[in-house]
Design a protein around this motif. Structure first.
Motif, PDB file in Angstrom:
ATOM      1  N   ASP A 101     102.886  89.346 -22.349  1.00 26.73           N
ATOM      2  CA  ASP A 101     101.645  89.738 -21.669  1.00 26.73           C
ATOM      3  C   ASP A 101     101.865  90.098 -20.201  1.00 26.73           C
ATOM      4  O   ASP A 101     100.964  90.620 -19.555  1.00 26.73           O
ATOM      5  N   LEU A 102     103.042  89.759 -19.676  1.00 23.30           N
ATOM      6  CA  LEU A 102     103.266  89.981 -18.236  1.00 23.30           C
ATOM      7  C   LEU A 102     104.430  90.934 -18.024  1.00 23.30           C
ATOM      8  O   LEU A 102     105.561  90.649 -18.418  1.00 23.30           O
ATOM      9  N   LEU A 103     104.169  92.046 -17.386  1.00 19.10           N
ATOM     10  CA  LEU A 103     105.259  92.974 -17.065  1.00 19.10           C
ATOM     11  C   LEU A 103     106.004  92.441 -15.838  1.00 19.10           C
ATOM     12  O   LEU A 103     105.399  91.804 -14.981  1.00 19.10           O
ATOM     13  N   PRO A 104     107.302  92.722 -15.765  1.00 16.66           N
ATOM     14  CA  PRO A 104     108.025  92.326 -14.552  1.00 16.66           C
ATOM     15  C   PRO A 104     107.410  93.010 -13.324  1.00 16.66           C
ATOM     16  O   PRO A 104     107.029  94.176 -13.387  1.00 16.66           O
ATOM     17  N   VAL A 105     107.299  92.268 -12.223  1.00 16.43           N
ATOM     18  CA  VAL A 105     106.766  92.827 -10.980  1.00 16.43           C
ATOM     19  C   VAL A 105     107.940  93.087 -10.043  1.00 16.43           C
ATOM     20  O   VAL A 105     108.781  92.207  -9.825  1.00 16.43           O
ATOM     21  N   ALA A 106     108.014  94.316  -9.484  1.00 15.39           N
ATOM     22  CA  ALA A 106     109.115  94.630  -8.568  1.00 15.39           C
ATOM     23  C   ALA A 106     108.889  93.921  -7.236  1.00 15.39           C
ATOM     24  O   ALA A 106     107.765  93.850  -6.733  1.00 15.39           O
ATOM     25  N   VAL A 107     109.962  93.377  -6.674  1.00 12.99           N
ATOM     26  CA  VAL A 107     109.890  92.731  -5.360  1.00 12.99           C
ATOM     27  C   VAL A 107     110.740  93.570  -4.406  1.00 12.99           C
ATOM     28  O   VAL A 107     111.965  93.556  -4.486  1.00 12.99           O
ATOM     29  N   SER A 108     110.082  94.325  -3.533  1.00  9.07           N
ATOM     30  CA  SER A 108     110.842  95.268  -2.700  1.00  9.07           C
ATOM     31  C   SER A 108     111.440  94.571  -1.477  1.00  9.07           C
ATOM     32  O   SER A 108     110.964  93.523  -1.047  1.00  9.07           O
ATOM     33  N   GLU A 109     112.486  95.189  -0.936  1.00  7.26           N
ATOM     34  CA  GLU A 109     113.092  94.698   0.312  1.00  7.26           C
ATOM     35  C   GLU A 109     112.035  94.660   1.424  1.00  7.26           C
ATOM     36  O   GLU A 109     112.014  93.748   2.241  1.00  7.26           O
ATOM     37  N   ASP A 110     111.195  95.707   1.437  1.00  9.19           N
ATOM     38  CA  ASP A 110     110.162  95.790   2.473  1.00  9.19           C
ATOM     39  C   ASP A 110     109.229  94.586   2.431  1.00  9.19           C
ATOM     40  O   ASP A 110     108.850  94.031   3.469  1.00  9.19           O
ATOM     41  N   LEU A 111     108.856  94.214   1.225  1.00 14.62           N
ATOM     42  CA  LEU A 111     107.964  93.069   1.080  1.00 14.62           C
ATOM     43  C   LEU A 111     108.632  91.812   1.639  1.00 14.62           C
ATOM     44  O   LEU A 111     108.044  91.068   2.430  1.00 14.62           O
ATOM     45  N   VAL A 112     109.884  91.612   1.248  1.00 15.79           N
ATOM     46  CA  VAL A 112     110.592  90.404   1.702  1.00 15.79           C
ATOM     47  C   VAL A 112     110.712  90.410   3.229  1.00 15.79           C
ATOM     48  O   VAL A 112     110.477  89.399   3.899  1.00 15.79           O
ATOM     49  N   GLU A 113     111.014  91.600   3.785  1.00 18.23           N
ATOM     50  CA  GLU A 113     111.147  91.722   5.233  1.00 18.23           C
ATOM     51  C   GLU A 113     109.835  91.412   5.946  1.00 18.23           C
ATOM     52  O   GLU A 113     109.807  90.729   6.963  1.00 18.23           O
ATOM     53  N   SER A 114     108.731  91.935   5.408  1.00 13.55           N
ATOM     54  CA  SER A 114     107.466  91.722   6.107  1.00 13.55           C
ATOM     55  C   SER A 114     107.065  90.245   6.012  1.00 13.55           C
ATOM     56  O   SER A 114     106.475  89.696   6.945  1.00 13.55           O
ATOM     57  N   ILE A 115     107.417  89.601   4.918  1.00 14.06           N
ATOM     58  CA  ILE A 115     107.144  88.163   4.819  1.00 14.06           C
ATOM     59  C   ILE A 115     108.000  87.402   5.823  1.00 14.06           C
ATOM     60  O   ILE A 115     107.521  86.518   6.533  1.00 14.06           O
ATOM     61  N   ARG A 116     109.278  87.802   5.926  1.00 14.43           N
ATOM     62  CA  ARG A 116     110.169  87.150   6.884  1.00 14.43           C
ATOM     63  C   ARG A 116     109.614  87.244   8.313  1.00 14.43           C
ATOM     64  O   ARG A 116     109.606  86.281   9.064  1.00 14.43           O
ATOM     65  N   ARG A 117     109.117  88.441   8.648  1.00  9.61           N
ATOM     66  CA  ARG A 117     108.607  88.639  10.008  1.00  9.61           C
ATOM     67  C   ARG A 117     107.351  87.826  10.290  1.00  9.61           C
ATOM     68  O   ARG A 117     107.068  87.489  11.431  1.00  9.61           O
ATOM     69  N   SER A 118     106.583  87.536   9.236  1.00  9.27           N
ATOM     70  CA  SER A 118     105.317  86.812   9.435  1.00  9.27           C
ATOM     71  C   SER A 118     105.538  85.299   9.553  1.00  9.27           C
ATOM     72  O   SER A 118     104.600  84.550   9.808  1.00  9.27           O
ATOM     73  N   MET A 119     106.779  84.842   9.372  1.00  6.19           N
ATOM     74  CA  MET A 119     106.991  83.402   9.288  1.00  6.19           C
ATOM     75  C   MET A 119     107.156  82.736  10.644  1.00  6.19           C
ATOM     76  O   MET A 119     107.672  83.332  11.567  1.00  6.19           O
ATOM     77  N   PRO A 120     106.701  81.480  10.757  1.00  2.33           N
ATOM     78  CA  PRO A 120     106.868  80.754  12.028  1.00  2.33           C
ATOM     79  C   PRO A 120     108.332  80.362  12.233  1.00  2.33           C
ATOM     80  O   PRO A 120     109.123  80.412  11.285  1.00  2.33           O
ATOM     81  N   GLU A 121     108.682  79.970  13.444  1.00  2.00           N
ATOM     82  CA  GLU A 121     110.007  79.404  13.694  1.00  2.00           C
ATOM     83  C   GLU A 121     110.169  78.193  12.762  1.00  2.00           C
ATOM     84  O   GLU A 121     109.275  77.363  12.663  1.00  2.00           O
ATOM     85  N   LEU A 122     111.297  78.102  12.088  1.00  2.00           N
ATOM     86  CA  LEU A 122     111.473  77.065  11.069  1.00  2.00           C
ATOM     87  C   LEU A 122     111.834  75.720  11.698  1.00  2.00           C
ATOM     88  O   LEU A 122     112.406  75.671  12.789  1.00  2.00           O
ATOM     89  N   PRO A 123     111.497  74.626  10.991  1.00  2.00           N
ATOM     90  CA  PRO A 123     111.709  73.308  11.594  1.00  2.00           C
ATOM     91  C   PRO A 123     113.158  73.038  12.013  1.00  2.00           C
ATOM     92  O   PRO A 123     113.387  72.490  13.089  1.00  2.00           O
TER      93      PRO A 123
END
Ligand code: ADP
Ligand code: MG
Length: 481
Positions: free
Chosen positions: A281-303
């Motif tokens: 019932d679930l097709l594979p969802v593509a995870v793009s480099e761009d998505l990962v990069e934009s998530i990385r940029r949105s993250m706070p300084e890590l503990p």
């Protein structure tokens, strides 16, 4: 902990992290488990024929965030399998999970161990899956009730490598993961409500052996302390069996908090038992480099990055840096107060000391603490400038908290009681000099460090009421002659 010089414990954890999304992993039902029973289970959660699941994008993003934080490889596609089993709280007969291609691959975290430096612990994987419902035993007499509100809520299951070698290391790893997921804001971290649940796998081997021993798994422990205690019990049980020449049976066990022991729950099942297959019932969802990069940029300084920065840039001790970065709120409070004062050590000591004890006493979180970090920073900048002794700063602090005065008002009041007339101060200084001939001699030999000690004695003598700046001038004057 040293169980015996002969045996070495080996531990790996599987930690279920409840992701704090609004809706469930594959449906629009609210992910609210604490409502009235069965109000948040819709036709998708129950897999009624004709319905189709749709992946919750936010849950995927939160999982990726975790992956980035542990420097893991992120899968290029997100795909799901069905794990089939029958249980009353899973009426649809299967759980949607990830087996062959977890969204988060190999990574690592640094675990702080007692008195030692950080130990790098491998994370094998972290995968997305839906939670099951709940069997409720205390609602209807002699009957087990089923509440499906939790069915389909998103979990991230984090699996560590068997790199942990003592109960306290395991507890510390659990705590570290708790810090990380709450810091990232992907989980509320409420252990009592089961927002993070830990399964601990443990075996024992002879020191020096490479091969792993037979393991058991302790299910669903939800506190750092209980993980430590359960493992302690279980390791001693393994050692006792092996010493008698018996073997450890692979099984799943439960920890009984009351009796502080583990008990067999069931024999261990193997993955063949679950008839895994790709969810059609679930097709594979593509995870793009761009998505990962934009998530990385949105993250706070890590503990851990912040912790190391506190040590290298602010010159704080490791232990203090670790305490300040145990949760994001404390760390933010420190950052803001320190921006005003700029004396990191002073600010850290106050937050962990005076502020911490009030938080304990009144059972407050630091976010609920009535004094803003800027106000604390302002008080402490007077201490840093030597205008206020630590004891007088404490009076200002207490007044602001007790009477809700502004910092300036409290400062004025406390200053009125400050001894600054040079006559009285001179008397105090002279007494201190008379009482400490050795230190005075050292001072005259150029050991300027002892001046701090002498000023401290004078402040003590004035019961914290002397102005440290004036004191130091009087000391210089009286000892230079
Ligand atoms: P399963 O498929 O049965 O869940 P995994 O291979 O996925 O088993 O391992 C689950 C957890 O058990 C991991 O955290 C891993 O580090 C740990 N583990 C595996 N073997 C051992 C062992 N012999 N002793 C202690 N922990 C182990
Ligand atoms: Mg497993």
């Amino acid at each position: 902990m040293n169980f015996s010089s002969k045996w070495e414990p080996v531990i790996g954890l599987e930690i279920h992290v409840q992701l704090n999304t609004q809706s469930k992993l594959f449906s629009t039902s609210p992910a609210q488990v604490n409502s009235d029973p069965n109000v948040h289970a819709n036709i998708v959660d129950l897999a009624i024929p004709g319905t189709l699941p749709v992946l919750n994008r936010k849950a995927l993003h939160k999982a990726i965030m975790f992956g980035v934080a542990i420097s893991a490889r992120i899968s290029k596609t997100c795909r799901f399998e069905r794990k089939s089993y029958f249980y009353p709280d899973l009426p649809k007969g299967y759980q949607i999970t990830q087996l062959s291609d977890p969204i988060v691959g190999k990574g690592s975290i640094d675990v702080l161990t007692e008195g030692k430096s950080a130990k790098t612990v491998g994370i094998t994987r972290a995968h997305l899956e839906e939670d099951a419902g709940k069997s409720v035993h205390d609602r209807i007499a002699n009957t087990t009730a089923i509440d499906l509100n939790r069915a389909g809520t998103p979990l991230l299951e984090v699996v560590t490598e068997p790199h942990l070698n003592s109960p306290s290391e395991a507890a510390s790893c659990f705590r570290q993961l708790h810090t990380l997921v709450t810091w990232l804001g992907i989980c509320d971290g409420n252990l009592n409500e089961g927002s993070m649940r830990c399964d601990a796998n443990v075996s024992v081997r002879q020191r020096g052996d490479k091969a792993l021993g037979n393991r058991t798994e302790i299910k669903n422990v939800n506190s750092f302390r209980f993980v430590e205690r359960a493992l302690h019990y279980e390791i001693e049980r393994h050692i006792a069996l092996l010493e008698q020449g018996e073997s450890v049976e692979r099984e799943t066990r439960l920890y009984d908090v009351e009796r502080d022991e583990t008990r067999r729950m069931r024999g261990k099942e193997y993955s063949d038992d679950y008839r895994y297959f790709p969810d059609p019932d679930l097709l594979p969802v593509a995870v793009s480099e761009d998505l990962v990069e934009s998530i990385r940029r949105s993250m706070p300084e890590l503990p851990h990055v912040r912790r190391e920065r506190y040590v290298s840039q602010l010159e704080l001790d490791h232990g203090i840096a670790a305490l300040l970065t145990r949760d994001r709120e404390t760390s933010e409070y420190f950052e803001r107060a320190n921006r005003v004062t700029g004396n990191a050590r002073l600010v850290a000591n106050w937050i962990l000391g005076n502020v911490g004890s009030i938080l304990n006493r009144d059972e407050l979180t630091i976010e609920e603490f009535p004094l803003s970090p800027e106000a604390l920073g302002k008080i402490l900048s007077h201490v840093d400038d030597d205008e206020l002794s630590d004891a007088m700063a404490k009076q200002v602090f207490d007044q602001v908290l007790a009477h809700g005065n502004s910092v300036n008002e409290a400062l004025d009041r406390v200053r009125q009681t400050q001894i600054s007339g040079s006559g009285e101060l001179r008397k105090i200084v002279q007494t201190v000099l008379d009482n400490h001939p050795n230190q005075v001699k050292q001072l005259s030999e150029g050991k300027s460090k002892v001046l701090g000690f002498l000023i401290g004695q004078a402040i003590k003598m004035s019961q914290g009421k002397a102005d440290p700046k004036q004191l130091s001038e009087i000391f210089r004057e009286l000892t230079s002659s």
